[in-house]
Design a protein around this motif. Structure first.
Motif, PDB file in Angstrom:
ATOM      1  N   ALA A 497       0.867  -1.175   0.000  1.00 35.97           N
ATOM      2  CA  ALA A 497       0.000   0.000   0.000  1.00 35.97           C
ATOM      3  C   ALA A 497       0.901   1.221   0.000  1.00 35.97           C
ATOM      4  O   ALA A 497       1.717   1.399   0.900  1.00 35.97           O
ATOM      5  CB  ALA A 497      -0.900  -0.008   1.233  1.00 35.97           C
ATOM      6  N   GLU A 498       0.767   2.063  -1.010  1.00 35.90           N
ATOM      7  CA  GLU A 498       1.659   3.203  -1.188  1.00 35.90           C
ATOM      8  C   GLU A 498       0.843   4.486  -1.086  1.00 35.90           C
ATOM      9  O   GLU A 498      -0.200   4.621  -1.730  1.00 35.90           O
ATOM     10  CB  GLU A 498       2.318   3.107  -2.561  1.00 35.90           C
ATOM     11  N   PHE A 499       1.317   5.446  -0.275  1.00 38.94           N
ATOM     12  CA  PHE A 499       0.567   6.680  -0.070  1.00 38.94           C
ATOM     13  C   PHE A 499       1.543   7.799   0.223  1.00 38.94           C
ATOM     14  O   PHE A 499       2.574   7.600   0.872  1.00 38.94           O
ATOM     15  CB  PHE A 499      -0.444   6.537   1.075  1.00 38.94           C
ATOM     16  N   ALA A 500       1.236   8.996  -0.264  1.00 37.83           N
ATOM     17  CA  ALA A 500       2.130  10.144  -0.089  1.00 37.83           C
ATOM     18  C   ALA A 500       1.687  10.946   1.116  1.00 37.83           C
ATOM     19  O   ALA A 500       0.824  11.806   1.046  1.00 37.83           O
ATOM     20  CB  ALA A 500       2.105  11.033  -1.330  1.00 37.83           C
ATOM     21  N   THR A 501       2.266  10.671   2.265  1.00 35.13           N
ATOM     22  CA  THR A 501       1.921  11.406   3.481  1.00 35.13           C
ATOM     23  C   THR A 501       3.088  11.304   4.442  1.00 35.13           C
ATOM     24  O   THR A 501       4.065  10.617   4.193  1.00 35.13           O
ATOM     25  CB  THR A 501       0.627  10.854   4.111  1.00 35.13           C
ATOM     26  N   SER A 502       2.975  11.981   5.548  1.00 41.08           N
ATOM     27  CA  SER A 502       4.022  11.964   6.565  1.00 41.08           C
ATOM     28  C   SER A 502       3.361  11.857   7.928  1.00 41.08           C
ATOM     29  O   SER A 502       2.151  12.010   8.063  1.00 41.08           O
ATOM     30  CB  SER A 502       4.853  13.250   6.491  1.00 41.08           C
ATOM     31  N   ALA A 503       4.166  11.632   8.937  1.00 37.27           N
ATOM     32  CA  ALA A 503       3.612  11.532  10.289  1.00 37.27           C
ATOM     33  C   ALA A 503       2.901  12.827  10.672  1.00 37.27           C
ATOM     34  O   ALA A 503       1.829  12.811  11.269  1.00 37.27           O
ATOM     35  CB  ALA A 503       4.732  11.227  11.279  1.00 37.27           C
ATOM     36  N   GLU A 504       3.507  13.986  10.317  1.00 42.10           N
ATOM     37  CA  GLU A 504       2.891  15.266  10.669  1.00 42.10           C
ATOM     38  C   GLU A 504       1.548  15.431   9.972  1.00 42.10           C
ATOM     39  O   GLU A 504       0.565  15.873  10.566  1.00 42.10           O
ATOM     40  CB  GLU A 504       3.829  16.419  10.287  1.00 42.10           C
ATOM     41  N   THR A 505       1.504  15.075   8.687  1.00 43.26           N
ATOM     42  CA  THR A 505       0.247  15.202   7.947  1.00 43.26           C
ATOM     43  C   THR A 505      -0.827  14.314   8.544  1.00 43.26           C
ATOM     44  O   THR A 505      -1.983  14.704   8.688  1.00 43.26           O
ATOM     45  CB  THR A 505       0.465  14.827   6.466  1.00 43.26           C
ATOM     46  N   MET A 506      -0.459  13.094   8.913  1.00 44.03           N
ATOM     47  CA  MET A 506      -1.416  12.176   9.510  1.00 44.03           C
ATOM     48  C   MET A 506      -1.951  12.718  10.826  1.00 44.03           C
ATOM     49  O   MET A 506      -3.151  12.676  11.107  1.00 44.03           O
ATOM     50  CB  MET A 506      -0.771  10.808   9.737  1.00 44.03           C
ATOM     51  N   LEU A 507      -1.071  13.276  11.632  1.00 44.55           N
ATOM     52  CA  LEU A 507      -1.498  13.812  12.915  1.00 44.55           C
ATOM     53  C   LEU A 507      -2.423  15.016  12.742  1.00 44.55           C
ATOM     54  O   LEU A 507      -3.438  15.149  13.422  1.00 44.55           O
ATOM     55  CB  LEU A 507      -0.270  14.201  13.746  1.00 44.55           C
TER      56      LEU A 507
END
Length: 558
Positions: A497-507
């Motif tokens: 599963a590939e997705f363009a995000t980061s820990a900060e964006t998720m939070l």
């Protein structure tokens, strides 16, 4: 005064020059009012019954109004804005509430008039009745054509439309008719609609829309008479007026609604029969069998956590729940392996892997600590930027005061001239605009970091609660914000599963505070990848199958 000119024309019976004519008379009115035209926007080929927010130029009009980019809206008449009385009143009230003056050149409407509400109500009623009258006359004309033996609907697969002076008629297309008979024969022999679609795509037979065959094009809905297998024209029976399109007042979208059978119009056209009666009856008996009537209806909300968020890396189509245990490519399921080899993965494994990632990124104290640092840094940067802007505003206001003083002195000495008047008006307008800019104060939602972090923690706890209670709908909304589009990629014997995000964006997505950080990050931001199937590779990407990867451009698949 800054003026925006809005124009619209609706049908193919009008010309693009209608826009030019509308703009021309609106410009003349702007000159007479002494308004500066700052923008000219228009919608072409869009009905007045379409909500303003659903039109390209209409949406821009509303955005510009919210951003205070104009003071006067000039249009040919209120019917250019909307022909629906409720929509017209809603939009006009929103604009006038924000202090925007509305001028209708042809119908005489002006927000400055004391009787504007009476005129608006009368014009709105007239505009709406126009649509009702047009709809009635159009339907009456179609009924007349049907009674004269002409067709009224659009093209049907298996037939060509032949037009003459009186109207249009169907004519059998022998090549398409051959495929129609083949479909009916195969279905009567026990083939499924999916197997038929696979075979047609493998044989490269164009679908009714010239693209690929899908199950819906073949089976459709027996109750609504949609789908190739339910088309009674193939046995020489032409049915018109079976349904109508009604606009949903909440969404503005049109919905197909079945009319009572007593309103249907039927005509026997034996020359157009393609399928013999015996085959037709065999197909009807199979389609009407109770075993085919169950299942989830089209348009029903997904019941799985990630359906609709997933995409197939091979063809870009959605990956949905294809059965009780798997996610799979919808193109592979509905159109066959010749269209896309597809990708499939166990639902429980994918859900478990991605939810574990969410827990690691959101529910740990370390993750919350990182988010608090990010929030504090963002607030500090915004306060600095606001302070710099306030200082520049104060300096510019001082310059304008000095300039206005000099202009007033000049007018007192030499008298008023057009050039001095224009310069004075421009300076005063700029000063008035700068005077309403707020000073450098942190937004209330960001002022207290402690309160904000408490809000974020409550949101995260609500996510946990939704997952624990099995509230799929609520959990899906948050997960869609956290991950964004997720692409399923098969590499060797593993699926990722590939997705363009980061820990900060998720939070931040989980907290509902997307606006805390700028969205303009690095262009080549790496994609996160999580393995969702067991891999037998000797060197897995990293411990836990979680690693960073970078897209090197479009992939080419065998």
């Amino acid at each position: 005064m800054r003026a925006l000119i809005y124009s619209r024309f609706s049908s193919d019976k009008q010309r693009e020059s209608s826009i030019e004519d509308q703009v021309r008379i609106c410009r003349a009115r702007c000159e007479a009012e002494g308004c500066e035209v700052v923008a000219e926007i228009g919608d072409e080929g869009i009905s007045g019954s379409t909500p303003v927010s659903n039109r390209p130029a209409g949406a821009k009009l509303l955005a510009d109004a919210l951003a205070e980019r104009f003071d006067v809206l000039v249009l040919e008449g209120l019917d250019r804005l909307a022909r629906d009385q409720v929509e017209q009143e809603r939009i006009v009230r929103r604009l006038e509430h924000r202090g925007i003056r509305i001028i209708g050149v042809s119908d005489g409407y002006d927000s400055k008039m004391g009787s504007r509400k009476i005129m608006r109500g009368v014009r709105g009623l007239i505009n709406e009745l126009y649509l009702d009258d047009l709809r009635h006359k159009t339907h009456r004309g179609q009924e007349g054509q049907f009674e004269r033996g002409f067709i009224v609907g659009g093209k049907s697969y298996g037939y060509d439309i032949v037009r003459d002076a009186g109207g249009s008629r169907y004519q059998v297309n022998q090549e398409e008719a051959r495929h129609v008979r083949w479909i009916f024969e195969k279905y009567a022999a026990g083939w499924s609609a999916r197997r038929i679609a696979y075979a047609l795509n493998e044989m490269r037979v164009p679908s009714p829309r010239g693209r690929l065959w899908a199950v819906s094009a073949i089976f459709g809905s027996a109750a609504k008479g949609s789908g190739l297998l339910s088309n009674e024209l193939y046995v020489g029976r032409y049915i018109w007026n079976r349904s109508q399109w009604i606009k949903d007042p909440d969404t503005g979208k049109r919905q197909r609604v079945e009319r009572p059978e007593s309103e249907w119009h039927r005509a026997e056209l034996p020359d157009l029969q393609i399928v013999d009666d015996e085959t037709w009856l065999a197909v009807r008996a199979r389609m009407d069998a109770p075993r085919l009537l169950g299942g989830r209806g089209k348009g029903q909300a997904p019941r799985t956590l990630f359906s609709g968020m997933l995409r197939c890396a091979l063809c870009g189509a959605p990956v949905v729940s294809i059965n009780s245990t798997q996610y799979g490519c919808i193109n592979r399921k509905d159109r066959g392996p010749t269209v896309c080899p597809g990708v499939a993965v166990a639902r429980d494994r994918l859900d478990t892997r991605l939810l574990a990632l969410v827990r690691d990124e959101l529910f740990s104290q370390a993750a919350l600590g990182e988010l608090e640092q990010l929030v504090r840094a963002t607030i500090a940067e915004r306060q600095k930027a606001s302070s710099r802007a306030s200082k520049a505003t104060r300096e510019r206001l001082a310059e304008l005061d000095a300039e206005i003083g000099r202009l007033v002195d000049a007018i007192a000495k030499v008298g008023m001239s057009d050039s001095l008047q224009k310069r004075l008006m421009a300076a005063e307008a700029e000063k008035a605009k700068l005077a309403v800019i707020p000073s450098a104060v942190a937004p209330a939602a960001l002022a207290n970091v402690t309160d904000l972090m408490a809000l974020i923690k409550r949101r995260i706890l609500s996510i946990q609660e939704a997952l624990r209670q099995g509230d799929t709908a609520r959990a899906r909304t948050v997960l869609a914000d956290i991950f964004g589009p997720i692409t399923l990629v098969r590499r060797d014997d593993a699926v990722y599963a590939e997705f363009a995000t980061s820990a900060e964006t998720m939070l931040l997505a989980a907290s509902g505070k997307h606006s805390l950080v700028s969205t303009s990050g690095p262009r080549n931001q790496p994609h996160r990848c999580a393995s969702v199937t067991p891999s037998t590779q000797t060197n897995p990407p990293s411990a836990g199958f979680l690693f960073l990867c970078r897209r090197a451009g479009p992939r080419h698949w065998p």
